[in-house]
Design a protein around this motif. Structure first.
Motif, PDB file in Angstrom:
ATOM      1  N   ASP A 163      34.790 123.595  56.953  1.00 27.44           N
ATOM      2  CA  ASP A 163      35.672 123.938  58.071  1.00 27.44           C
ATOM      3  C   ASP A 163      36.802 124.844  57.605  1.00 27.44           C
ATOM      4  O   ASP A 163      37.152 125.816  58.270  1.00 27.44           O
ATOM      5  N   GLU A 164      37.351 124.521  56.408  1.00 25.19           N
ATOM      6  CA  GLU A 164      38.487 125.286  55.884  1.00 25.19           C
ATOM      7  C   GLU A 164      38.105 126.756  55.685  1.00 25.19           C
ATOM      8  O   GLU A 164      38.806 127.663  56.134  1.00 25.19           O
ATOM      9  N   ARG A 165      36.958 126.977  55.035  1.00 23.46           N
ATOM     10  CA  ARG A 165      36.525 128.355  54.764  1.00 23.46           C
ATOM     11  C   ARG A 165      36.198 129.093  56.059  1.00 23.46           C
ATOM     12  O   ARG A 165      36.549 130.264  56.231  1.00 23.46           O
ATOM     13  N   PHE A 166      35.537 128.408  56.984  1.00 22.67           N
ATOM     14  CA  PHE A 166      35.127 129.052  58.237  1.00 22.67           C
ATOM     15  C   PHE A 166      36.339 129.461  59.071  1.00 22.67           C
ATOM     16  O   PHE A 166      36.437 130.599  59.534  1.00 22.67           O
ATOM     17  N   PHE A 167      37.272 128.521  59.258  1.00 25.31           N
ATOM     18  CA  PHE A 167      38.417 128.834  60.128  1.00 25.31           C
ATOM     19  C   PHE A 167      39.361 129.848  59.472  1.00 25.31           C
ATOM     20  O   PHE A 167      39.981 130.644  60.160  1.00 25.31           O
ATOM     21  N   TYR A 168      39.423 129.821  58.127  1.00 24.02           N
ATOM     22  CA  TYR A 168      40.208 130.861  57.457  1.00 24.02           C
ATOM     23  C   TYR A 168      39.572 132.233  57.705  1.00 24.02           C
ATOM     24  O   TYR A 168      40.262 133.222  57.971  1.00 24.02           O
ATOM     25  N   SER A 169      38.248 132.261  57.647  1.00 22.79           N
ATOM     26  CA  SER A 169      37.522 133.510  57.879  1.00 22.79           C
ATOM     27  C   SER A 169      37.776 134.040  59.291  1.00 22.79           C
ATOM     28  O   SER A 169      37.910 135.252  59.512  1.00 22.79           O
ATOM     29  N   MET A 170      37.874 133.127  60.265  1.00 18.15           N
ATOM     30  CA  MET A 170      38.150 133.530  61.653  1.00 18.15           C
ATOM     31  C   MET A 170      39.590 134.056  61.789  1.00 18.15           C
ATOM     32  O   MET A 170      39.843 135.031  62.509  1.00 18.15           O
ATOM     33  N   GLU A 171      40.524 133.400  61.079  1.00 20.45           N
ATOM     34  CA  GLU A 171      41.923 133.883  61.099  1.00 20.45           C
ATOM     35  C   GLU A 171      42.002 135.277  60.487  1.00 20.45           C
ATOM     36  O   GLU A 171      42.732 136.144  60.955  1.00 20.45           O
ATOM     37  N   GLU A 172      41.230 135.470  59.428  1.00 18.14           N
ATOM     38  CA  GLU A 172      41.223 136.770  58.763  1.00 18.14           C
ATOM     39  C   GLU A 172      40.629 137.839  59.687  1.00 18.14           C
ATOM     40  O   GLU A 172      41.096 138.984  59.704  1.00 18.14           O
ATOM     41  N   LEU A 173      39.616 137.446  60.459  1.00 16.65           N
ATOM     42  CA  LEU A 173      39.023 138.380  61.430  1.00 16.65           C
ATOM     43  C   LEU A 173      40.073 138.822  62.446  1.00 16.65           C
ATOM     44  O   LEU A 173      40.119 139.994  62.849  1.00 16.65           O
TER      45      LEU A 173
END
Length: 412
Positions: free
Chosen positions: A24-34
């Protein structure tokens, strides 16, 4: 007075799909980065849609239910584009286009768009264009727009070709031409690097996650005027300037393009010649934004890309930047690290001392006598070695010199 900033920005719906292997941490960070990437590209994220799946839908990337949800959001929010957080296949892009009026782009296209606006040098522009053309070529059938502006013209098209075949031919010709131009630039860069080695120049490279503050630090260390902005990928073109360490030793410092999680392979390949500067360095200065909650992930990404580039074994100084913004209680884990603010002259001086100490570990101690008549050699010792002591001997009319030099340095 009316704020026109948002009226000029394109409205975007962000779409992400989380697979079982992603935390979850990696995925949601990736979405924030997007979202940060969208902002950097002059866009405004108006909604985010995510879905958990066992695997991507081969036909439409996401499920039918999510497509219907996005269709409703697109109408309600009057979105201009829909941005997917992973690279879409040509078929997925084509199939999704049937459902939406808004333009569909993926993470790779978004990064390419940012790179296109950031590149300033001829090499940077060529590298971005090459990556864009290589991305477009397999997707040409689904784009539905003329690509004829990319190259070619009268005399380049065979008889009886369809428009699509003409466009493919234009792009392939353009790709070949750009590769040839880049080869010339790479050869020139290699000759320049060889000349630096002949001149016994010591080299350092600033590396780090995008927006870690590398350009600000570069400007502080070298008093240069590199481009600084609080945006992702503010620097694309490598700049090299001289930095003088406390002992007088001159080091050539290069500011490089920032790394990012899930950087498209085509972009790493396109910028490989630029990143060769990293491989040639005698020491790496790894800049980390110490104020970021995701600093651990940033560090991991940079170290992973350095390994991919074959630069993982180069000695490194870890710099936690933006110390004035650190969270209370944050203590850097790395033993060979230093916490600084790139705007503080005292911190910059401390960093130079740390870099010099790191350089000394790679050097050999020397103790030589240089005749007073050899002023050129004395000058060389001051700028290309760490000269600890220089004492004049009346009897021999020579200087006794003690210090540290790289094994490759010709002292006399």
């Amino acid at each position: 007075m009316e704020d026109t900033t948002h009226s000029q920005e394109e409205k975007a719906i962000l779409v992400g799909c989380q697979l079982p292997g992603q935390t979850d941490e990696r995925f949601f960070y990736s979405m924030e980065e997007l979202e940060s990437l969208t902002k950097t590209a002059q866009g405004q994220a108006v909604a985010t849609v995510t879905q958990k799946r066992e695997r991507y839908d081969a036909s439409t990337f996401i499920g039918k239910g999510k497509i219907e949800e996005i269709v409703a959001l697109e109408e309600e929010l009057e979105a201009d584009l829909i941005i997917f957080n992973d690279e879409l296949t040509p078929a997925q892009n084509r199939n999704l286009s049937r459902y939406f009026d808004a333009r569909i782009i993926d993470r790779t296209q978004l990064i390419l768009d940012i790179f296109a606006t950031r590149a300033r040098s001829r090499e940077g522009k060529l590298q971005v264009e090459l990556a864009q053309l290589q991305y477009i070529l397999p997707r040409l059938a689904g784009i539905g727009t003329s690509m004829s502006r990319l190259g070619g013209g009268i005399g380049t098209r065979g008889p009886g070709e369809t428009k699509l075949e003409q466009d493919r031919r234009h792009i392939r010709t353009k790709i070949t031409d750009i590769k040839r131009q880049l080869e010339d630039i790479v050869h020139h860069r290699e000759r320049y690097r060889e000349r630096r080695k002949e001149n016994q120049a010591i080299q350092a490279a600033l590396v780090g996650y995008t927006n870690a503050g590398k350009s600000t630090l570069f400007n502080g260390l070298t008093r240069a005027d590199s481009y600084e902005e609080n945006l992702l990928f503010a620097t694309l073109d490598p700049l090299t300037r001289k930095m003088r360490l406390p002992s007088g030793l001159q080091v050539l410092v290069t500011d490089t393009v920032g790394f990012i999680q899930d950087l498209p392979t085509s972009l790493i390949a396109a910028f490989r010649s630029t990143l060769e500067e990293v491989k040639e360095a005698d020491v790496l200065i790894h800049v980390i934004d110490g104020s970021s909650e995701d600093r651990g992930q940033h560090e991991e990404t940079v170290l992973s890309i350095l390994k991919e580039l074959g630069a993982a074994s180069i000695p490194m100084v870890t710099v936690f930047n933006k110390k004035d913004l650190f969270n209370e209680g944050f203590i850097p884990a790395a033993s060979t690290s230093i916490s600084i603010s790139a705007f503080e002259s005292g911190d910059l001086q401390r960093l130079k001392e740390v870099i010099e100490t790191e350089m000394k570990k790679q050097m050999d101690y020397y103790h030589i006598f240089v005749p007073a008549s050899e002023g050129k050699t004395l000058s060389m010792l001051k700028t290309t070695t760490i000269l600890l002591e220089q004492r004049f001997e009346e009897e021999t009319q020579s200087y006794e010199c003690k210090g540290y030099a790289l094994p490759s340095t010709k002292l006399q």
